[in-house]
Write an enzyme that holds these catalytic residues in place. Structure first.
Site, PDB file in Angstrom:
ATOM      1  CE  LYS A 214     -33.623   0.386  58.500  1.00  0.00           C
ATOM      2  NZ  LYS A 214     -33.680   1.358  57.381  1.00  0.00           N
TER       3      LYS A 214
ATOM      4  CB  SER B 209     -37.574   0.900  56.483  1.00  0.00           C
ATOM      5  OG  SER B 209     -36.241   1.339  56.287  1.00  0.00           O
TER       6      SER B 209
ATOM      7  CB  SER C 178     -35.529   4.303  55.649  1.00  0.00           C
ATOM      8  OG  SER C 178     -36.590   3.751  54.905  1.00  0.00           O
TER       9      SER C 178
HETATM   10  N1  GLN Z   1     -40.297   4.393  52.463  1.00  0.00           N
HETATM   11  C1  GLN Z   1     -39.438   4.224  51.336  1.00  0.00           C
HETATM   12  C2  GLN Z   1     -39.685   2.885  50.683  1.00  0.00           C
HETATM   13  O1  GLN Z   1     -40.578   2.235  51.107  1.00  0.00           O
HETATM   14  C3  GLN Z   1     -38.014   4.374  51.766  1.00  0.00           C
HETATM   15  C4  GLN Z   1     -37.353   3.140  52.205  1.00  0.00           C
HETATM   16  C5  GLN Z   1     -35.963   3.340  52.660  1.00  0.00           C
HETATM   17  O2  GLN Z   1     -35.441   4.447  52.669  1.00  0.00           O
HETATM   18  N2  GLN Z   1     -35.353   2.240  53.011  1.00  0.00           N
HETATM   19  O3  GLN Z   1     -39.021   2.489  49.783  1.00  0.00           O
END
Ligand code: GLN
Length: 502
Positions: A81, A156, A180
């Site tokens: 990532k 994400s 994410s």
């Molecule tokens: N979707 C969650 C957020 O927007 C999780 C993000 C993540 O785990 N990086 O914060």
């Protein structure tokens, strides 16, 4: 053989490499070819590091030929990532503010991949600074779900999940701050694991929320995640919140999978109303399979979970507003001079951030700054921290009654691109079942539980007490075998073939 190699699990590739049946150059090239053929449609990668990956592969092959003792996963390629820094390779965190930035060092996770001899195929797409649940907040375009290119791959870490689901990489690294790793795994029919907080080094992860962030594995099988987890986990003196000890026993737990007497707790608050019917049905079937295999199923209640999302969306913005202050136009990446007037430090900062950050990042920085401001601190940030303590207590009580807790990973299957983009609250709701684990620092896994009536994959979440990550692999490995019997093979095997560009 070449196309075939991209369908193998990491464990199978490791065995082929060890026995000398294939070379790492062949395996790595097969995945680079697959990426060239399908990534125009999927857009899982932001950068493909062809030369470097092949050079690592050739080096591993030469060392193997010379009889050197190598790591079990040596020669198995991996995608990373693009929020994990890689020395000499562009790292953007999905943001314009880091466009073209080349880190001068490696994250510990990357150091460990390199030490194991794993070629790094490239860097995968993500929501800007990992803020989002669909990868639509990337400054570099959408990633598409390989099951249906009009749908989101989750976020994400949608790029890492899509790369693995589209057979562009056998393994990937994700990061999970509120879901994410697990939510993208759920909507792409892959496996994703958020380890215990502090058990995988955060050194070299571009920080979103430091008390929540954790890197972890993405794969197509539970065993593959276990193998990768053992590579990246364990104490790191470079991370001040790193736990002592080594990452061991996960692969053995995944292979063993004895469920006799294991107490499985269904979390009442994570299911039911608001969850798609097909999601609920697959979840219940999976629980029934666990029960038939000897697990004892109980119901537990965690009443504070109803406030988890609200607490998270105060704690995360507060931490990220502080973490992102370092992007000031002077130290990293983008620098924008003000259109007119003097280029004072403050005006350069404002122009750079105005141009370099996307809307979601600005929204959270403003929210976080407000929540931390004198006069509001106690009402917002302070209250959220109290809720966090209540959530930890709920987990502690639940784990008195059960060895693992289970729930659907997400309320719905993959939604359409654009469907929730203009509605931040609808977007945030995707993480309602994943966020409690981050707030408590405990480990969680998502594995595919089958297909909903819409033909899209459903994720099954398993949670364990802190430092008991092995339980995820034991229960996950067993459930994966039971589900493969029920579905006549891996769930991902049911995804439609992608059209291949030649
Ligand atoms: N979707 C969650 C957020 O927007 C999780 C993000 C993540 O785990 N990086 O914060």
């Amino acid at each position: 053989m070449s196309a075939d190699l991209t369908r193998r699990t990491a464990a199978e590739l490791a065995a082929l490499l060890r026995d000398g049946d294939v070379s790492s150059v062949e395996v790595t090239r097969a995945h680079l070819d697959r990426t060239a053929a399908v990534d125009g449609a999927v857009h899982a990668f932001l950068h493909v590091n062809t030369d470097e990956a092949l050079a690592t592969a050739a080096d591993v092959d030469a060392r193997r030929a010379a009889g050197e003792e190598l790591h079990a996963l040596a020669g198995v390629p991996i995608a990373v990532k693009d929020i994990v820094v890689t020395q000499g390779q562009v790292t953007t965190a999905g943001s314009k503010i880091l466009q073209g930035w080349v880190p001068p060092y490696d994250a510990t996770v990357v150091t460990r991949l390199r030490a194991a001899g794993m070629p790094i195929l490239g860097k995968t797409n993500l929501d800007e600074f990992a803020m989002g649940s669909s990868t639509e907040h990337s400054a570099y375009g959408n990633t598409h779900n390989p099951w249906d290119l009009d749908r989101i791959p989750g976020g994400s870490g949608g790029g890492s999940a899509a790369a693995v689901a589209a057979y562009e990489a056998p393994l990937a690294i994700g990061t999970d701050t509120g879901g994410s790793i697990r939510q993208p795994a759920a909507v792409t029919g892959t496996v994703g694991v958020k380890p215990t907080y502090g058990s995988v080094s955060r050194y070299g992860l571009i920080a979103l929320a430091s008390s929540l962030d954790q890197a972890g594995p993405v794969s197509r099988t539970v065993l593959d995640s276990a193998l990768l987890h053992e590579v990246i986990g364990g104490h790191d003196p470079l991370d001040s919140t790193s736990l002592p000890g080594q990452a061991r026993g996960y692969a053995d737990a995944a292979r063993d999978g004895d469920l006799a007497g294991v107490r499985v707790g269904i979390v009442r608050e994570l299911g039911g109303e608001g969850y798609q019917e097909g999601v609920r049905a697959r979840f219940e079937e999976a629980v029934a399979l666990l029960e038939q295999a000897g697990a004892e199923v109980v119901e537990v209640s965690c009443p504070s979970f109803d406030y988890a999302l609200a607490a998270y969306y105060l704690i995360l913005p507060a931490e990220c507003s502080s973490n992102l202050a370092k992007f000031d136009g002077m130290r990293f990446g983008l620098r924008v001079e003000p259109a007119d007037g003097p280029a004072t430090a403050e005006r350069v900062m404002a122009a750079t951030r105005g141009a370099g950050f996307g809307d979601e990042v600005k929204r959270r920085v403003i929210l976080g700054t407000h929540a931390l401001s004198a006069g509001y601190f106690d009402a917002y940030y302070g209250s959220a921290q109290k809720v966090r303590t209540l959530i930890q207590r709920d987990f502690a009580a639940a784990f008195d009654q059960a060895d693992v807790l289970v729930s659907p990973t997400t309320p719905t299957t993959a939604f359409r691109l654009g469907e929730k983009l203009d509605d931040p609250l609808a977007m945030y709701l995707n993480d309602v079942a994943t966020i409690p684990a981050n707030l408590a620092g405990i480990p969680g896994m998502s594995l595919p539980a089958g297909l909903s009536d819409d033909g899209l994959p459903v994720g099954f979440q398993i949670l364990a007490p802190a430092r008991e990550d092995a339980r995820l692999y034991r229960v996950g490995g067993a459930l994966e075998r039971l589900l493969e019997e029920r579905w006549g093979g891996p769930i991902l095997g049911r995804a439609p073939e992608l059209e291949v560009a030649r």
